[in-house]
Write an enzyme that holds these catalytic residues in place. Structure first.
Site, PDB file in Angstrom:
ATOM      1  CG  HIS A  93      -1.789  -1.158   1.364  1.00 44.59           C
ATOM      2  ND1 HIS A  93      -2.449  -1.468   2.537  1.00 44.59           N
ATOM      3  CD2 HIS A  93      -2.128  -2.137   0.479  1.00 44.59           C
ATOM      4  CE1 HIS A  93      -3.169  -2.574   2.362  1.00 44.59           C
ATOM      5  NE2 HIS A  93      -2.980  -2.998   1.121  1.00 44.59           N
ATOM      6  CE1 TYR A 156       0.208   2.434   9.876  1.00 40.85           C
ATOM      7  CE2 TYR A 156       0.773   0.239  10.661  1.00 40.85           C
ATOM      8  CZ  TYR A 156      -0.147   1.121  10.119  1.00 40.85           C
ATOM      9  OH  TYR A 156      -1.417   0.688   9.822  1.00 40.85           O
TER      10      TYR A 156
END
Length: 492
Positions: A93, A156
């Site tokens: 992605h 993240y």
């Protein structure tokens, strides 16, 4: 572990690097950086400290990591993906924001594919990440991973919030061109149906670069910028009707994370009208409040803000050329509003304030007026007690491009043409001479004499508008010779 990078032509380059997988966490490593063949994709070794009780690390430490070369990307959200089983594989992605990727527990094989427009589109990099490593993933680079240990927590930081209006790109995990060598074959991995359905590289829509917004593009500087940036993609030109700095909803007027640069080419420049009640309001709105709003946006979204200022921020009493670090001391409303705008713009971490004098561009200006008077046979009286140098709008546009392309240090840069300082009367005489007329037809008068008969408010003018050009030269920009620029301007 062997990293891999692949170019648009399908060739694969295997890259050996200090990214060796470890079964156990490696303690005591210093903070270190490893560049990858994908521009902006950077692997970090993280110091991990442990003993019989477990371990501790600084997973994100802004001061140390920016000093080591990480962009100060301004994260706004922290996400964690927990994966039970070995072989869990998450799709490729690419989002329009930056990521700081690390592992809290476990270990992953990561694969990153450049899905940005440009020559490195399709480049691939792979490596393993355990808690002692992290990787900075820039906007538009596809991110994916496969778990190599059970109970892996993948974490993240991102510098924007998810939005349905954002542009995303996806790549099939099994794309033959990327040819990612997954440690666990995809046929044996745990994947989502959506990830399996993503397109091959040939059908991927690349992530476009961040754009540049030009505010106030219908003025003389806007016209010069259009010429300077002719043919450059990704520039959005706006007028006041399309983008009003006074709009209270300016912060939500754009998806600001999609912009890299804002060039503020607009200003209120009617220095005498600024001394009236209505003009004072308009000057402060355009020259101070507007730039302050842009500075807030630039600060929040990591945008470079370019702003053009004026010699009127000084009172003109200095006996030398003004430097960038001289204290501002404006005389009138126009200069005060410009000084306030400068102060606001310098709060943006990435900014350029270009301080100019006596700007000449397309449209009505002093040089055009003198040339017209010469042709009409008029013998003008022109002020001869204000000294400075002309600044051509084309030169301002050229400097803006230079600073952006060269990524010059943020700050204030003086700009005018090269040459000796002159009075307005000197310049008028030169215009007369260059247009084939007798320069002695121009007579000199004091500022007070020139405005003696005025029935309207008159703004005070700095008598010395000469700007020191050492800093802009040190930045690699050589200002054009004033007389030659004047010749070229009149010839055109």
């Amino acid at each position: 572990m062997v990293g891999a990078v692949q170019g648009r032509d399908g060739s694969v380059l295997r890259v050996e690097g200090p990214v060796t997988p470890v079964t156990d966490i490696e303690f005591g490593k210093p903070l270190a950086v490893t560049m990858t063949p994908i521009p902006g994709l950077v692997v970090f070794d993280l110091p991990v400290h442990g003993d019989s009780r477990g371990w501790f690390k600084e997973n994100w430490q802004r001061e140390k990591m920016t000093a080591a070369g990480l962009p100060d990307f301004g994260p706004v959200q922290n996400n964690v993906s927990f994966n039970d089983a070995v072989g869990t594989t998450r799709g490729i992605h690419a989002e329009p924001w930056d990521k700081w990727v690390s592992v809290a527990t476990g270990r992953i094989f990561g694969a990153w594919v450049d899905l940005r427009e440009g020559p490195t589109f399709g480049a691939v990099f792979t490596t393993e990440i355990d808690p002692s490593k992290a990787i900075f993933v820039p906007r538009g680079v596809g991110n994916s991973y496969q778990t190599l240990e059970p109970d892996t927590a993948y974490t993240y930081l991102v510098n924007d919030h998810w939005s349905p209006e954002a542009t995303y790109s996806f790549l099939n995990l099994a794309d033959e061109t990327a040819a990612i060598d997954w440690p666990i074959p995809l046929a044996e991995a745990e994947m989502s149906a959506k990830d399996l359905a993503h397109p091959r590289l040939a059908d991927v829509t690349p992530i476009a670069p961040r754009r540049t917004l030009v505010v106030g593009s219908n003025g003389q500087l806007g016209a010069a910028l259009r010429k300077e940036f002719d043919g450059v993609d990704g520039i959005e030109w706006t007028t006041r009707n399309e983008f009003d700095l006074a709009d209270p909803d300016i912060a939500s007027a754009r998806r600001w994370r999609d912009y890299d640069t804002i060039i503020n080419a607009g200003a209120y420049t009617a220095v005498d009208a600024a001394e009236t009640p209505e003009g004072r309001r308009d000057a402060w709105a355009a020259n101070a409040a507007g730039p302050a709003a842009l500075a807030r946006i630039a600060s929040e979204f990591g945008i470079t803000l370019v702003h053009v200022s004026s010699d009127y921020v000084f009172d003109g009493t200095a006996q030398r050329a003004y430097r960038e670090d001289d204290a501002v001391c404006p005389l009138g409303v126009y200069g005060q509003s410009k000084a306030a705008g400068d102060a606001a713009v310098t709060t943006a971490p990435r900014h350029y304030v270009i301080r100019t004098s006596w700007v000449i561009g397309e449209g009505k200006n002093f040089v055009r007026t003198m040339a017209a008077l010469a042709d009409k046979g008029v013998d003008p009286a022109v002020v001869d007690d204000q000294r400075g140098r002309l600044t051509f709008a084309s030169e301002i546009a050229r400097l803006i491009r230079h600073l952006l392309v060269e990524d010059a240090p943020s700050g204030i840069y003086n700009l005018s043409s090269e040459g000796d300082a002159q009075t307005w009367a000197d310049i008028a005489r030169r215009v007369y001479a260059l247009t084939g007329h007798n320069p002695s037809r121009v007579s000199g008068v004091s500022t007070e004499q020139y405005f003696a008969a005025s029935q309207s408010p008159v703004a005070p003018r700095p008598r010395n508008s000469e700007l020191d050009l050492k800093r802009v030269r040190a930045a690699g920009f050589i200002p054009g010779d004033g007389d030659q620029l004047l010749r070229d301007y009149l010839a055109s």
